[in-house]
Write an enzyme that holds these catalytic residues in place. Sequence first.
Site, PDB file in Angstrom:
ATOM      1  N   TRP A  21      47.831  44.638  40.617  1.00  0.00           N
ATOM      2  CA  TRP A  21      46.646  45.319  41.157  1.00  0.00           C
ATOM      3  C   TRP A  21      46.971  46.044  42.462  1.00  0.00           C
ATOM      4  CZ3 TRP A  21      42.922  43.329  45.155  1.00  0.00           C
ATOM      5  CH2 TRP A  21      41.812  44.170  45.281  1.00  0.00           C
ATOM      6  N   GLN A  27      50.982  52.274  45.098  1.00  0.00           N
ATOM      7  CA  GLN A  27      52.016  52.139  46.129  1.00  0.00           C
ATOM      8  C   GLN A  27      53.420  52.123  45.530  1.00  0.00           C
ATOM      9  OE1 GLN A  27      49.997  48.463  47.393  1.00  0.00           O
ATOM     10  NE2 GLN A  27      50.220  49.177  49.492  1.00  0.00           N
ATOM     11  N   ASP A  49      50.841  39.665  35.522  1.00  0.00           N
ATOM     12  CA  ASP A  49      49.428  39.948  35.282  1.00  0.00           C
ATOM     13  C   ASP A  49      49.121  41.442  35.435  1.00  0.00           C
ATOM     14  OD1 ASP A  49      46.648  38.881  34.967  1.00  0.00           O
ATOM     15  OD2 ASP A  49      46.399  39.821  36.928  1.00  0.00           O
ATOM     16  N   TYR A  54      43.619  48.834  36.123  1.00  0.00           N
ATOM     17  CA  TYR A  54      44.496  49.026  37.286  1.00  0.00           C
ATOM     18  C   TYR A  54      45.138  50.413  37.215  1.00  0.00           C
ATOM     19  CZ  TYR A  54      44.166  43.926  38.079  1.00  0.00           C
ATOM     20  OH  TYR A  54      43.715  42.640  38.302  1.00  0.00           O
ATOM     21  N   GLN A 180      40.137  33.366  35.476  1.00  0.00           N
ATOM     22  CA  GLN A 180      40.893  33.970  36.585  1.00  0.00           C
ATOM     23  C   GLN A 180      39.940  34.263  37.755  1.00  0.00           C
ATOM     24  OE1 GLN A 180      43.641  37.838  37.544  1.00  0.00           O
ATOM     25  NE2 GLN A 180      44.048  36.775  35.649  1.00  0.00           N
ATOM     26  N   TRP A 209      43.641  34.513  41.853  1.00  0.00           N
ATOM     27  CA  TRP A 209      44.050  35.800  42.447  1.00  0.00           C
ATOM     28  C   TRP A 209      43.775  35.889  43.949  1.00  0.00           C
ATOM     29  CZ3 TRP A 209      40.134  39.169  44.231  1.00  0.00           C
ATOM     30  CH2 TRP A 209      38.863  39.082  43.656  1.00  0.00           C
ATOM     31  N   ALA A 213      44.330  36.670  50.447  1.00  0.00           N
ATOM     32  CA  ALA A 213      43.117  37.431  50.803  1.00  0.00           C
ATOM     33  C   ALA A 213      43.512  38.873  51.145  1.00  0.00           C
ATOM     34  CB  ALA A 213      42.352  36.759  51.936  1.00  0.00           C
ATOM     35  N   ARG A 230      47.826  47.476  52.833  1.00  0.00           N
ATOM     36  CA  ARG A 230      46.712  47.683  51.899  1.00  0.00           C
ATOM     37  C   ARG A 230      45.459  48.171  52.638  1.00  0.00           C
ATOM     38  NH1 ARG A 230      45.172  43.126  47.492  1.00  0.00           N
ATOM     39  NH2 ARG A 230      47.205  43.841  46.732  1.00  0.00           N
ATOM     40  N   ASN A 296      57.329  35.421  49.317  1.00  0.00           N
ATOM     41  CA  ASN A 296      56.180  34.708  48.736  1.00  0.00           C
ATOM     42  C   ASN A 296      56.607  33.643  47.726  1.00  0.00           C
ATOM     43  OD1 ASN A 296      54.727  36.431  50.311  1.00  0.00           O
ATOM     44  ND2 ASN A 296      54.002  37.726  48.639  1.00  0.00           N
TER      45      ASN A 296
HETATM   46  N1  NAP Z   1      40.887  39.167  37.983  1.00  0.00           N
HETATM   47  C1  NAP Z   1      40.573  39.901  39.024  1.00  0.00           C
HETATM   48  O1  NAP Z   1      39.448  40.357  39.167  1.00  0.00           O
HETATM   49  C2  NAP Z   1      41.634  40.183  40.040  1.00  0.00           C
HETATM   50  C3  NAP Z   1      41.292  40.780  41.272  1.00  0.00           C
HETATM   51  C4  NAP Z   1      42.301  41.006  42.195  1.00  0.00           C
HETATM   52  C5  NAP Z   1      43.603  40.658  41.906  1.00  0.00           C
HETATM   53  N2  NAP Z   1      43.911  40.109  40.686  1.00  0.00           N
HETATM   54  C6  NAP Z   1      45.306  39.746  40.326  1.00  0.00           C
HETATM   55  O2  NAP Z   1      45.885  38.950  41.335  1.00  0.00           O
HETATM   56  C7  NAP Z   1      47.069  39.576  41.826  1.00  0.00           C
HETATM   57  C8  NAP Z   1      47.253  39.221  43.272  1.00  0.00           C
HETATM   58  O3  NAP Z   1      46.128  39.676  44.033  1.00  0.00           O
HETATM   59  P1  NAP Z   1      46.375  40.399  45.419  1.00  0.00           P
HETATM   60  O4  NAP Z   1      47.336  41.523  45.238  1.00  0.00           O
HETATM   61  O5  NAP Z   1      45.050  40.681  46.002  1.00  0.00           O
HETATM   62  O6  NAP Z   1      47.126  39.204  46.207  1.00  0.00           O
HETATM   63  P2  NAP Z   1      47.263  38.896  47.750  1.00  0.00           P
HETATM   64  O7  NAP Z   1      48.427  37.984  47.858  1.00  0.00           O
HETATM   65  O8  NAP Z   1      45.983  38.418  48.335  1.00  0.00           O
HETATM   66  O9  NAP Z   1      47.603  40.295  48.425  1.00  0.00           O
HETATM   67  C9  NAP Z   1      48.807  40.952  48.119  1.00  0.00           C
HETATM   68  C10 NAP Z   1      49.081  42.038  49.157  1.00  0.00           C
HETATM   69  O10 NAP Z   1      49.280  41.453  50.449  1.00  0.00           O
HETATM   70  C11 NAP Z   1      50.395  42.097  51.081  1.00  0.00           C
HETATM   71  N3  NAP Z   1      51.483  41.101  51.171  1.00  0.00           N
HETATM   72  C12 NAP Z   1      51.960  40.316  50.166  1.00  0.00           C
HETATM   73  N4  NAP Z   1      52.925  39.508  50.591  1.00  0.00           N
HETATM   74  C13 NAP Z   1      53.073  39.773  51.901  1.00  0.00           C
HETATM   75  C14 NAP Z   1      53.923  39.244  52.888  1.00  0.00           C
HETATM   76  N5  NAP Z   1      54.790  38.273  52.611  1.00  0.00           N
HETATM   77  N6  NAP Z   1      53.821  39.741  54.153  1.00  0.00           N
HETATM   78  C15 NAP Z   1      52.928  40.704  54.450  1.00  0.00           C
HETATM   79  N7  NAP Z   1      52.088  41.266  53.547  1.00  0.00           N
HETATM   80  C16 NAP Z   1      52.162  40.791  52.270  1.00  0.00           C
HETATM   81  C17 NAP Z   1      50.785  43.261  50.197  1.00  0.00           C
HETATM   82  O11 NAP Z   1      50.028  44.415  50.529  1.00  0.00           O
HETATM   83  P3  NAP Z   1      50.520  45.521  51.599  1.00  0.00           P
HETATM   84  O12 NAP Z   1      51.990  45.373  51.798  1.00  0.00           O
HETATM   85  O13 NAP Z   1      50.138  46.815  50.980  1.00  0.00           O
HETATM   86  O14 NAP Z   1      49.712  45.236  52.844  1.00  0.00           O
HETATM   87  C18 NAP Z   1      50.356  42.770  48.820  1.00  0.00           C
HETATM   88  O15 NAP Z   1      50.152  43.815  47.891  1.00  0.00           O
HETATM   89  C19 NAP Z   1      46.833  41.069  41.536  1.00  0.00           C
HETATM   90  O16 NAP Z   1      48.015  41.815  41.490  1.00  0.00           O
HETATM   91  C20 NAP Z   1      46.163  40.996  40.188  1.00  0.00           C
HETATM   92  O17 NAP Z   1      47.129  40.794  39.176  1.00  0.00           O
HETATM   93  C21 NAP Z   1      42.943  39.857  39.770  1.00  0.00           C
END
Ligand code: NAP
Length: 323
Positions: A21, A27, A49, A54, A180, A209, A213, A230, A296
């Site tokens: 996502w 990106q 996933d 997306y 999910q 997910w 945050a 993001r 991560n």
């Molecule tokens: N079912 C649903 O409705 C739903 C909704 C949302 C997500 N999802 C699923 O859940 C997955 C994960 O969600 P999410 O992407 O929101 O997860 P998240 O872990 O909350 O956010 C990920 C974002 O945080 C930043 N990040 C990640 N690791 C980092 C680190 N070590 N240091 C600094 N920044 C870091 C990156 O963005 P930047 O580098 O751009 O800042 C990354 O894209 C999605 O890809 C999708 O498959 C499902």
Amino acid sequence: MNYRRLGRSGLKVSELSLGSWVTYGNQLDAGGARECMAAAWDRGVNFFDNAEVYAAGKSEEIMGEVLKKLAWPRLKYVVSTKFYWGITDGPNEKNTLNRKFLLNAIDGSLKRLQLDYVDLVYCHRPDPNTPIEETVWAMHDMIERGKALYWGTSEWSAAEIMAAWQLAERHHLRKPVVEQPEYNLFHREKVEKEFARLYEDIGIGLTTWSPLASGLLTGKYRNGVPAGSRGALPRLKFMVAELTDKAKNDAVAKLAPVASELGCTLAQLAIAWCASNPNVSTVITGASRASQVEENLAAADVIPKLTREVLARIDAIVGAQPA
Ligand SMILES: NC(=O)c1ccc[n+]([C@@H]2O[C@H](COP(=O)([O-])OP(=O)(O)OC[C@H]3O[C@@H](n4cnc5c(N)ncnc54)[C@H](OP(=O)(O)O)[C@@H]3O)[C@@H](O)[C@H]2O)c1
């Protein structure tokens, strides 16, 4: 990496997984996605996933291209997609879980992913305008036609999940095996309270997910929105207030000493915390670059360090859910 059963199903998923996502098609192009998926695979991730919506189908196209290039044996990985919002306009093409939409949508996803079947299909949101019975039959038929192996829901209420499960039970249809939901240190209520009965009673597994945050839990938003994050993406402006929320960022600052005592980063602590809930089958992580994937996924080593005492300290900082 440990592998956990997806709820009461026999399918095993890595306790940490990777989603697409925001990132794929926005990106990351296929080259960047390949680096991230390969880094995850090297660390034992077997679940990737995705969703139809997306990047309006582009995310599935990119994942399909990467899977083809990497040529992993099909038995060794699990791919998901999700349907609800649709990617074309029309009364049966958007915001629906009706039979016509679902049985058409799966064909589009398989084409974009270049796969014969997907392992997991989610109903991405509940649809108040389609009887749950119609959706359950359509998901059952999708599986019977060999286009998917398991199905589940995303962001449904406990009552809706229970209704779907009972309909499937009554008619001897394929049952939903997974939900999910969003789950992280700032978003706990549904998983810890509302769903409490679902785990034992009907064996629902969770693929959760946004463990960070959207990045807030890494501490990177403590002094505003960093460039290239993001929160800086124009189409995600609506997230900025939440990402820069003072109370939440203050709580993140208080988590920093806990992380350093455990010898991990804030991101690793937040991800490991999600996985420490035994009802979670896998924590779906997100990453905009391979270095984040590497950081991560090392959270897997932190999970065993989250003792009762550490969890209580974390609760005292972020505010535990009321009993
Ligand atoms: N079912 C649903 O409705 C739903 C909704 C949302 C997500 N999802 C699923 O859940 C997955 C994960 O969600 P999410 O992407 O929101 O997860 P998240 O872990 O909350 O956010 C990920 C974002 O945080 C930043 N990040 C990640 N690791 C980092 C680190 N070590 N240091 C600094 N920044 C870091 C990156 O963005 P930047 O580098 O751009 O800042 C990354 O894209 C999605 O890809 C999708 O498959 C499902």
